[in-house]
Write a protein that holds these residues in place. Sequence first.
Motif, PDB file in Angstrom:
ATOM      1  N   CYS B  58      45.078  39.047  37.209  1.00  0.00           N
ATOM      2  CA  CYS B  58      45.528  40.355  36.727  1.00  0.00           C
ATOM      3  C   CYS B  58      46.957  40.665  37.146  1.00  0.00           C
ATOM      4  O   CYS B  58      47.452  41.743  36.847  1.00  0.00           O
ATOM      5  N   HIS B  60      47.984  41.210  40.185  1.00  0.00           N
ATOM      6  CA  HIS B  60      48.085  41.911  41.464  1.00  0.00           C
ATOM      7  C   HIS B  60      48.091  40.921  42.629  1.00  0.00           C
ATOM      8  O   HIS B  60      47.474  39.868  42.562  1.00  0.00           O
ATOM      9  N   CYS B  80      39.111  43.623  41.184  1.00  0.00           N
ATOM     10  CA  CYS B  80      40.425  43.921  41.759  1.00  0.00           C
ATOM     11  C   CYS B  80      40.463  45.412  42.088  1.00  0.00           C
ATOM     12  O   CYS B  80      40.125  46.232  41.242  1.00  0.00           O
ATOM     13  N   MET B  82      42.797  47.391  42.278  1.00  0.00           N
ATOM     14  CA  MET B  82      43.831  48.157  41.585  1.00  0.00           C
ATOM     15  C   MET B  82      43.428  48.492  40.152  1.00  0.00           C
ATOM     16  O   MET B  82      43.656  49.589  39.673  1.00  0.00           O
ATOM     17  N   ASP B  83      42.862  47.523  39.455  1.00  0.00           N
ATOM     18  CA  ASP B  83      42.595  47.769  38.031  1.00  0.00           C
ATOM     19  C   ASP B  83      41.125  47.588  37.646  1.00  0.00           C
ATOM     20  O   ASP B  83      40.770  47.691  36.473  1.00  0.00           O
TER      21      ASP B  83
END
Lengths: 576, 98
Positions: B58, B60, B80, B82-83
């Motif tokens: 992704c 990150h 993940c 973050m997303d």
Amino acid sequence: MLGLIERYETLIASVGYECIEARVLGTCAARWGASVLGELRAWMADRVVLWMMLPFARGAASVDEAKVMMQGVGSRYDFHLHKTLCDLRTQEIFDIIVDFPDSNAALLDLKECLQRVDQRAELVQALRKFNKKRLLHPGADTKDILTQYVSTIKCLRIVDPPGVLLFKVADPIRRYLRDRPDTIRCIVASLVGDGESGDSLVDESEPIQPLQQPEAENYADPDWTPEPNDAGPDFRAGKASDIVSTLVSIYDSKDLFVRELQVLLAQRLLAVRDGNFDRERRNIEILKIRFGEAALQVCEVMLRDMTDSRRIDAHVQSQTEDVNVMHPTIISRHFWPALETSDIVMPGQFQALQTLYARQFSTFKPDKVLRWLPHLGRVSLALELDDRTVEADVPPLEAAFIELFGGAGAGGEEAGGGDAKTDTDTWTVDALIARVGSVSRSAALKALGTWVDLGVLKEEHRGGEDGETVFRLLHVREEGDEAGRVHVGKSAREAEEELAPMMSAQQQQAEQMRVYWKFIEGMLTNLGQLPLDRIQTMLKFAPGYDRSVEQLGAFMEAARREGLVAVRDGMWKLGR
Amino acid sequence: MKVHVKHWNAVAQWRWNTGNAEEDDEGDVCGICRVPFEGCCPACKMPGDDCPLIWGECSHVFHMHCLLKWIGTVASKQQCPMDRRTWVTAERKVNNRT
Ligand SMILES: [Zn+2]
Ligand SMILES: [Zn+2]
Ligand SMILES: [Zn+2]
């Protein structure tokens, strides 16, 4: 007859007192190397008592009877002897402390006197007065104040083990030190043994131990004794701390020390030239014991960066011979104290080396890249000129400049190809700064001054005295430039002529010193007047200052001639 | 004049090659522990090879130890942080570079 003696007893006694005072002052003043109490008492017994027998024990039938008759006056005289010596040592106390440990015997005498005569308050008062007058003033070096403070601690512990006297005397010293800007640095330098000066504040013999925090009174302690009655409400008893703990406790927090330690270590490690930093490693181990592992963790990272750098360099050198003059220290950001940053661009072969090395590094460590800190480090150079080779060990900015003089600028947009030689022979300061990037004018002038001093460059004025200042490369040593030339059997006239370039070198230095004038002006504005060595000490905090005290002296003399400063009794002040 | 360099004791910093060629001077921080990448995760004392980074498909990037700890929690659902896409460790992107 008896009535007569009674009438004159006071007079006789006062003659005795004077006699004792004369003896003490005459034989004991400034004699601190050996105990004097014993010999004074012997003198009392031999001389004064014999002499007193006549008036005071005249009618005695036996020795014992005489003793009884003399008890009163004898003990008064004995008291007076101790008091006189106590007064003398009190007046001498500052120098006795300066003289420590040679004055150990005098301190033991004083301790005994103070048990006989209660003059502790007088001693405290006298020492505080001397300290204020002789120690705690702007003209004294912080190092000297710290040294005297440490000696004071040791001396007063001899005189008064519970530490009440020390507590009362130390307070103003500690407060004064707290307000000095370089106290922490001085203590830290002493902790890690600053190498040059052997006189460390800390005895080699003192065991290395963790910092002691002031502790609450422990009544269960078998050694506990009530505080002396002159202790006062602020006095905190507690075990006598070691010297380092006492010094660190001048400040409320040890964090300042740890930060200063990191800065000092970083500077030292980056200055290591031979790859040997065993001394710093040993220092860290000692400091870990004192300050705790956690506080020194970033220092561990610094040390590991040093070993990693060597390992990486060994690998890079095994891969290529193109960078065999370059041996970088690769540091972990966030773990080294904030190093001043700079964006100077290294020209010519230096840039080529940087690029090559960085490429090798990333091949070895594929997930990492290098970012150069070009203003840090040192460069060893050999300049091959038409008639001589000049070797120099210089900061990178100096190297960058001389590389430009050497033709690194040729072929670029600014310098026309055909005229390359003349184009790179002469540079203005502004043109050099434009090529190297973010660097101050004063730093640039200082770097150029290095090459002028070495007789490689010459400062000239294009188009007359008022013209633009340029620096010209001396392919061939110029007539009259005597640097490095050996004279055999030169005449007096020749020797006289030789002075001229010396003068101009001095003027050159004076020119560079002007950069520091604003520092000097600032400190004299704030502190009134200062002796030369104190100005020198404070200037060392100005970035890049590396002049000797003699050079500073010559500059101050020049400033005096211009009416900027005045000097009296060795103290300099602003002359307006 | 010839300038011979005999020895150059230079100084450099290492940076993770996160792909941001000219990151700002503060540098990037790990989205999990908020410590800069060139620092180390809260569990480590030494930065660099001892506390490496991990790249996700992704895009990150995290301290590897931080991500593994996160993935080990039930709450992470292997995503993940973050997303919230399923975490897939990327081939090291620097390998694409060469
Ligand atoms: Zn993290
Ligand atoms: Zn880690
Ligand atoms: Zn993601």
